[in-house]
Write a protein that holds these residues in place. Structure first.
Motif, mmCIF file in Angstrom:
data_model
loop_
_atom_site.group_PDB
_atom_site.id
_atom_site.type_symbol
_atom_site.label_atom_id
_atom_site.label_comp_id
_atom_site.label_asym_id
_atom_site.label_seq_id
_atom_site.Cartn_x
_atom_site.Cartn_y
_atom_site.Cartn_z
ATOM 1 N N ASN A 31 -3.271 -5.095 -1.110
ATOM 2 C CA ASN A 31 -3.805 -6.362 -1.630
ATOM 3 C C ASN A 31 -3.129 -7.500 -0.867
ATOM 4 O O ASN A 31 -1.885 -7.570 -0.804
ATOM 5 C CB ASN A 31 -3.494 -6.489 -3.126
ATOM 6 C CG ASN A 31 -4.136 -7.728 -3.733
ATOM 7 O OD1 ASN A 31 -5.352 -7.784 -3.864
ATOM 8 N ND2 ASN A 31 -3.324 -8.725 -4.037
ATOM 9 N N ASP A 32 -3.899 -8.386 -0.326
ATOM 10 C CA ASP A 32 -3.380 -9.500 0.477
ATOM 11 C C ASP A 32 -2.474 -9.007 1.616
ATOM 12 O O ASP A 32 -1.520 -9.676 2.018
ATOM 13 C CB ASP A 32 -2.600 -10.503 -0.390
ATOM 14 C CG ASP A 32 -3.544 -11.414 -1.162
ATOM 15 O OD1 ASP A 32 -4.757 -11.368 -0.867
ATOM 16 O OD2 ASP A 32 -3.079 -12.164 -2.042
ATOM 17 N N LYS A 46 -1.478 -14.586 -0.929
ATOM 18 C CA LYS A 46 -0.506 -15.126 -1.889
ATOM 19 C C LYS A 46 0.142 -14.037 -2.736
ATOM 20 O O LYS A 46 1.209 -14.240 -3.287
ATOM 21 C CB LYS A 46 -1.201 -16.139 -2.816
ATOM 22 C CG LYS A 46 -1.562 -17.429 -2.117
ATOM 23 C CD LYS A 46 -2.216 -18.387 -3.102
ATOM 24 C CE LYS A 46 -2.547 -19.711 -2.404
ATOM 25 N NZ LYS A 46 -3.323 -20.605 -3.253
ATOM 26 N N ASP A 47 -0.557 -12.926 -2.889
ATOM 27 C CA ASP A 47 -0.037 -11.890 -3.773
ATOM 28 C C ASP A 47 -0.043 -10.542 -3.053
ATOM 29 O O ASP A 47 -0.794 -9.629 -3.396
ATOM 30 C CB ASP A 47 -0.906 -11.838 -5.049
ATOM 31 C CG ASP A 47 -0.347 -10.861 -6.076
ATOM 32 O OD1 ASP A 47 0.875 -10.576 -6.015
ATOM 33 O OD2 ASP A 47 -1.117 -10.382 -6.921
ATOM 34 N N TYR A 49 0.760 -6.972 -2.092
ATOM 35 C CA TYR A 49 1.407 -5.764 -2.618
ATOM 36 C C TYR A 49 0.683 -4.540 -2.104
ATOM 37 O O TYR A 49 -0.463 -4.593 -1.667
ATOM 38 C CB TYR A 49 1.468 -5.776 -4.145
ATOM 39 C CG TYR A 49 0.146 -5.702 -4.864
ATOM 40 C CD1 TYR A 49 -0.543 -4.490 -4.985
ATOM 41 C CD2 TYR A 49 -0.414 -6.839 -5.446
ATOM 42 C CE1 TYR A 49 -1.745 -4.432 -5.673
ATOM 43 C CE2 TYR A 49 -1.615 -6.784 -6.122
ATOM 44 C CZ TYR A 49 -2.290 -5.573 -6.230
ATOM 45 O OH TYR A 49 -3.485 -5.508 -6.887
ATOM 46 N N GLU A 86 9.399 -6.526 -5.775
ATOM 47 C CA GLU A 86 9.229 -6.184 -7.180
ATOM 48 C C GLU A 86 8.482 -4.858 -7.247
ATOM 49 O O GLU A 86 7.448 -4.701 -6.581
ATOM 50 C CB GLU A 86 8.421 -7.283 -7.884
ATOM 51 C CG GLU A 86 8.900 -7.585 -9.266
ATOM 52 C CD GLU A 86 8.295 -8.872 -9.825
ATOM 53 O OE1 GLU A 86 8.725 -9.284 -10.892
ATOM 54 O OE2 GLU A 86 7.393 -9.455 -9.195
ATOM 55 N N SER A 102 3.118 -5.418 -16.643
ATOM 56 C CA SER A 102 4.231 -6.262 -16.195
ATOM 57 C C SER A 102 5.485 -6.081 -17.048
ATOM 58 O O SER A 102 6.542 -6.605 -16.728
ATOM 59 C CB SER A 102 3.817 -7.736 -16.188
ATOM 60 O OG SER A 102 3.468 -8.108 -17.492
ATOM 61 N N SER A 107 13.007 -6.038 -10.338
ATOM 62 C CA SER A 107 13.079 -6.998 -9.240
ATOM 63 C C SER A 107 14.330 -6.692 -8.440
ATOM 64 O O SER A 107 15.387 -6.392 -9.017
ATOM 65 C CB SER A 107 13.171 -8.422 -9.780
ATOM 66 O OG SER A 107 12.156 -8.649 -10.714
ATOM 67 N N ASP A 141 5.524 -5.143 -4.668
ATOM 68 C CA ASP A 141 5.189 -6.518 -4.279
ATOM 69 C C ASP A 141 6.272 -7.027 -3.339
ATOM 70 O O ASP A 141 7.464 -6.835 -3.606
ATOM 71 C CB ASP A 141 5.147 -7.441 -5.501
ATOM 72 C CG ASP A 141 3.925 -7.198 -6.371
ATOM 73 O OD1 ASP A 141 3.519 -6.021 -6.476
ATOM 74 O OD2 ASP A 141 3.392 -8.173 -6.925
ATOM 75 N N ASN A 143 7.576 -10.493 -1.957
ATOM 76 C CA ASN A 143 7.370 -11.906 -2.264
ATOM 77 C C ASN A 143 8.069 -12.828 -1.265
ATOM 78 O O ASN A 143 9.113 -12.490 -0.717
ATOM 79 C CB ASN A 143 7.891 -12.215 -3.669
ATOM 80 C CG ASN A 143 7.176 -11.386 -4.731
ATOM 81 O OD1 ASN A 143 5.972 -11.173 -4.629
ATOM 82 N ND2 ASN A 143 7.918 -10.878 -5.690
#
Lengths: 385, 424
Positions: A31-32, A46-47, A49, A86, A102, A107, A141, A143
Motif C-alpha cells: 500500500n503506497d 502517505k500510508d 505499508y 509499526e 489497531s 511501535s 508500516d 513512517n
C-alpha cells in the motif's frame, strides 16, 4: 486404454496440489509502495505499508515469537536517523477487506545506520499471547520515510525464542499495544514521563504554565472499560493555590478522539494540605450504547486563567482506578462536576435519578416536607375556624 | 346543601393552595439569571461592598437581607459562588452547570426565591384589599395567584418582578385611599425595582390631579410629587457615591455597547419606537380626558394601557410579560371584563415563547436542577422545524404570526379597559 491419459493427468494434479503449499512463492501486499523489482520497493504515498505472512521454519508455531526482518535501506534515501516502524500483528476476521486491529500493534525505531549496512537484519519479539498460526498475516508500516528505497534481502521469518539470540540485533519496541488491558483491583499508574504537554513546560518535576490552554495528554492506554472506575488525580500547585480550580478530563475511545461531548468538567477545592486530590468517575463508559470498550487516552486540562500563569503544578499521582475502589473513595469525587454522556437517562431511570438527587440533600428534603405539611395544616385550620 | 364559601374562607383556601403550589415549584427550577443575580449579591455581602451597586437597589438590598438571613441554613461554597471578575458578573454555562450539579442546589433555589414568595403573597393581600366587590375580589385574587405568567416568571424562571409589582399595587391602594404622599413614596420605591416603571411616571403624575380642585394646588401636588420621585430615584446613586462607593462594580466591558444601543434608541432607530411614542402620547390625552374619575382608577387604567402599547410592539424576554398582570387585575375594581383577555393572553404567551424560545427558556436550564438529564430533551423550535415547518410556514413566520396575535391580545385588553361596559 482411453482412460489412461485422463487417469495419469488426475494423479499428476493430485500430487501437485498436495505439494503446492511448499511451492507457494512468498509475496507482499503493498500500500503506497511501488515495487521496483521482485524485492525492491519505493515508498511513495502517505500510508506506506506492506503486509505479509512470515515464513515459519517448520517448528512449533506456538514457540515462534521472534520475527526477523531483513530490509536494506538503499544509499541515497532521504531517511531520518531513526526509521520509525509499526508492526500490526492481529488481522481482524470481522472485516471483509484485509484489516488490522489497531489495538494490536507495536511501535519501534531502527537506526538508519543499521539499515544502511550490509547486514541490516533485525529481530523483534512478538507478544507472548500473540495469536500465532501459519496463516497469520502481519503488517509493517514504515513512517516518515517517503521516497526511501528498500531492498528485501530475505523474506520475513518467524523463529523460536529458544534459539540462540546472541548474534541477533534485537529491536525493543517503544510501545506495545496488545489488545485491551483489563484494569486490576489495584489500578494502573500513569507515570509522569508518559504525558504529552501543551502550554506547559517541564522543569524537573514541575510543570510550569506557558500559555492559556494548559493540558496533559496521556500516551495510549487501551484500557478495557468493563471494570474501570475512573481516574484518580493528585496534583500540587507551587506556590500553593488555596482556591477552587477548574479541571476538565477528556477521554478518547475507539469511537472518538478528544471531544467536548466526551469530557467531564470539575471544580475542585484544595484539601487541607492545599493539594488537589480527586477522582473523575468513568464507570459509566461500559454502560453506554454502543458500548465504549477502549479507554484509549485521557487528556487533563488545567485551569488556564490568566492570573495563575505564574503557578507550577506537580503531578503527585495520576492513576486509573478499579470500579471496586470507587465505592471506597466517593469522598474524592468532586460535587461540582458536569459529565457529558452520550446517553441520558429517561423514563423511570430519570425519575429515580431525580429522586436520588433530591435525596442527596437529606436535611433539606426532610425540612422541606415538614414545611409543606405544616403549611397545609395551618391553612386548613385557618379555613375551618 | 353546601354553603358557599364566605370571603375569608375563599381567601384562606385560595392562598393556601397558592402557597403550596409555589412551595412545590420553588426548589426545582431556575434560570441562569437567578444564579448570576445571587452570585452578585453574595459577592457584595462577602466583600462588604454595600454601596457599590445602585442598580435596582431595593431589589438588591431585599435579596441581600434574605441571603444574610439564609446563612443560618445554608453554606455558600466558594467553589460555586466565587465571582473572579465582578465586571463579568453574568454567569457562564460552566459556572451555572456547577451550581446545578451541586447537591445543595435545591435549598439554594428555595432560599433565593423566598423574598419573591413573600412579596407575591403581600401583593395578593393588597389586591384583596383594593377590590371591593366580593365577586370581583375573588376573580382578581384567582387571576393573580394562579396565572401561569407570574408563576413562571417568579418560581420557574426565578426573577424578582413581583417585588416591583407589589410596590405598584401598593401605590394603587394608597391612591384609592387618597393618600397621595404615601402613594408617591411607594411609586418612587417601585422605580428603584425596575426601570420600566419610569414608563408610568407621567400617568401617575396625571392621576394625582384632582380636577375638582384648584389649579394651583394641583400644580403644587404634581410638582412636589415629581420632585420626591426624582430625588428618591436619583438619591441612591448620589448617596452611594458620597459614601465612597464605586458604582462601576458590576459594570462590564460591554457597557459601551449598551450606550450605543441607547443612542440608537434616541435616534428612533427601533421600528417600534414611533408607534409606542404615538400610543403613549394619545394615552396621556386620554388620561387628561378621564379627569373626573378617581386617582386610583386613572392610575390603574393608564398604566395598564401604557403597557399594552409597549407590549404590542415588543415582547423582550419571557418573564417580562409578568409586568402585564398587575394593572388589569386591579382594574377589576372598576368592573373591567378582563377574564377572557387573561385566558387568551396566557395561551398566546405560552405558544409565542414555545416558538421564540432559545435553549435557555423552556427546556435546557429550567428543569436542569431536577436532573441534568433533562438537558437532553431538546426544545420546541427544533421539534417545530422537524415536524411542523413547511415551505409555507417557517419557524420565523410562525413567530411573526404569534407576535401579531400578541398585539391583537393587547388590543383586546385595551378595548376591555377602555370600554364602559361593566362586568357582571
Amino acid at each position: 486404454m482411453n482412460y489412461l491419459p485422463k487417469l495419469l493427468t488426475l494423479i499428476a494434479c493430485l500430487c501437485f496440489s498436495s505439494l503446492s503449499p511448499a511451492l507457494t512463492v512468498p509475496s507482499y501486499q503493498l500500500n503506497d509502495i511501488k515495487a521496483l523489482s521482485e524485492n525492491s520497493f519505493l515508498l511513495i504515498g502517505k500510508d506506506p505499508y506492506l503486509s505479509f505472512t512470515p515464513l515459519s521454519a517448520g517448528h512449533d508455531n506456538a514457540e515462534a515469537k521472534l520475527l526477523t526482518l531483513n530490509f536494506q535501506l538503499k544509499p541515497g534515501s532521504d531517511a531520518p536517523d531513526d526509521v520509525r516502524m509499526e508492526l500490526f500483528f492481529k488481522e481482524s476476521t470481522s472485516q471483509a477487506a484485509p484489516y488490522f486491529d489497531s489495538n494490536y500493534r507495536m511501535s519501534f525505531s531502527v537506526p538508519k545506520a543499521h539499515l544502511n549496512s550490509n547486514t541490516p537484519t533485525f529481530t523483534i519479539a512478538l507478544p507472548d499471547n500473540w495469536p500465532s498460526g501459519s496463516t497469520q498475516r502481519l503488517r509493517l508500516d514504515i513512517n516518515g520515510c517517503a521516497g526511501c528505497n528498500f531492498k528485501a534481502l530475505s523474506y520475513p521469518n518467524l523463529s523460536s525464542r529458544h534459539l540462540d539470540t546472541e548474534n541477533r540485533v534485537i529491536i525493543t519496541p517503544s510501545h506495545v499495544f496488545n489488545g485491551l488491558t483489563p484494569i486490576s483491583p489495584d489500578g494502573i499508574d500513569i507515570t509522569n514521563n508518559d504525558w504529552h504537554l501543551n502550554d506547559l513546560e517541564r522543569k524537573n518535576s514541575q510543570l510550569t504554565l506557558t500559555g492559556g490552554d494548559p493540558f496533559l495528554v496521556s500516551q495510549a492506554l487501551n484500557i478495557d472499560t468493563n471494570e474501570l472506575g475512573g481516574v484518580q488525580i493528585h496534583l500540587r500547585a507551587t506556590p500553593t493555590i488555596n482556591k477552587a480550580q477548574d479541571f476538565q478530563l477528556f477521554y478518547a475511545s475507539e469511537k472518538h478522539g478528544f471531544v467536548e461531548g466526551a469530557s467531564t468538567s470539575l471544580r475542585v477545592d484544595p484539601n487541607a494540605d492545599n493539594e488537589f486530590k480527586f477522582i473523575v468517575p468513568l464507570a459509566f463508559l461500559s454502560s453506554e450504547k454502543p458500548q465504549v470498550k477502549n479507554l484509549a487516552r485521557i487528556r487533563l486540562d488545567l485551569d488556564g486563567r490568566v492570573n495563575q500563569t505564574e503557578a507550577s503544578w506537580v503531578i503527585e499521582k495520576i492513576k486509573l482506578v478499579h470500579y471496586s475502589e470507587l465505592a471506597n473513595k466517593t469522598h474524592l469525587i468532586p460535587r461540582s462536576r458536569i459529565t457529558n454522556k452520550r446517553q441520558r437517562a429517561h423514563g423511570f431511570k430519570l425519575v429515580m435519578k431525580s429522586l436520588n438527587k433530591i435525596g442527596s440533600d437529606i436535611g433539606f428534603s426532610i425540612a422541606y416536607l415538614l414545611l409543606l405539611l405544616t403549611t397545609a395544616l395551618c391553612f386548613w385550620r385557618s379555613y375551618n375556624k | 346543601m353546601k354553603r358557599p364559601l364566605n370571603n375569608r374562607q375563599f381567601f384562606v383556601l385560595a392562598l393556601g393552595l397558592a402557597v403550596l403550589l409555589r412551595l412545590l415549584l420553588m426548589p426545582f427550577f431556575a434560570h441562569v439569571d437567578l444564579f448570576s443575580e445571587y452570585r452578585r449579591v453574595i459577592y457584595v455581602l462577602e466583600n462588604g461592598l454595600y454601596f457599590d451597586n445602585a442598580h435596582r437597589p431595593i431589589v438588591f438590598y431585599i435579596e441581600m437581607f434574605f441571603v444574610w438571613l439564609s446563612k443560618l441554613f445554608i453554606t455558600f461554597s466558594d467553589g460555586i459562588f466565587a465571582l473572579p471578575d465582578p465586571k463579568q458578573s453574568v454567569s457562564g454555562l460552566l459556572d451555572y452547570g456547577f451550581f446545578l450539579s451541586d447537591p445543595n442546589v435545591f435549598r439554594h433555589l428555595f432560599f433565593f426565591k423566598l423574598p419573591y414568595l413573600l412579596f407575591d403573597i403581600a401583593t395578593a393581600v393588597v389586591i384583596w384589599r383594593f377590590v371591593d366587590k366580593p365577586e370581583h375580589k375573588k376573580i382578581a385574587l384567582l387571576i393573580w395567584l394562579f396565572n401561569p405568567i407570574t408563576l413562571f416568571a417568579t418560581y420557574i424562571f426565578g426573577r424578582f418582578e413581583v417585588i416591583s409589582l407589589f410596590f405598584l399595587a401598593a401605590t394603587a391602594l394608597q391612591l384609592k385611599q387618597d393618600h397621595l404622599f404615601k402613594a408617591t413614596l411607594l411609586f418612587s420605591l417601585s422605580l428603584l425595582c425596575r426601570e420600566i416603571n419610569l414608563l408610568y411616571t407621567p400617568f401617575f403624575l396625571l392621576a394625582l390631579i384632582d380636577f375638582k380642585d384648584h389649579a394651583v394646588r394641583n400644580a403644587l401636588v404634581v410638582l412636589a410629587s415629581g420632585l420626591i420621585i426624582a430625588i428618591l430615584y436619583l438619591m441612591p446613586a448620589w448617596l452611594m457615591t458620597k459614601l465612597g462607593g464605586d458604582l462601576t462594580l458590576f459594570v462590564g466591558p460591554n457597557a459601551s455597547q449598551d450606550g450605543e444601543a441607547f443612542k440608537k434608541l434616541l435616534s428612533l432607530g427601533y421600528y417600534w419606537f414611533y408607534p409606542v411614542i404615538i400610543g403613549l402620547a394619545t394615552l396621556a390625552i386620554y388620561a387628561w380626558e378621564i379627569g373626573n374619575r378617581s386617582h386610583a382608577e386613572r392610575y390603574v387604567l393608564c398604566c395598564a394601557i401604557a403597557l399594552f402599547v409597549y407590549f404590542g410592539f415588543n415582547v423582550h424576554s419571557v418573564h417580562y410579560t409578568a409586568w402585564l398582570v398587575i394593572f388589569p387585575v386591579l382594574s377589576l375594581q372598576y368592573g373591567k371584563r378582563v377574564v377572557l383577555p387573561f385566558i387568551i393572553l396566557s395561551a398566546a404567551w405560552i405558544v409565542l415563547w414555545l416558538l421564540k424560545t432559545d435553549t435557555g427558556v423552556f427546556t435546557l436550564f429550567l428543569a436542569a436542577p431536577l436532573s441534568s438529564d433533562f438537558i437532553g430533551m431538546g426544545h420546541f423550535p427544533s421539534f417545530f422545524q422537524e415536524h411542523l415547518a413547511s415551505p409555507q410556514l417557517s419557524l420565523h413566520q410562525a413567530i411573526q404570526i404569534m407576535r401579531a396575535l400578541f398585539l391583537v391580545v393587547m388590543g383586546l385588553f385595551a378595548y376591555r379597559l377602555l370600554s364602559t361596559k361593566q362586568a357582571a
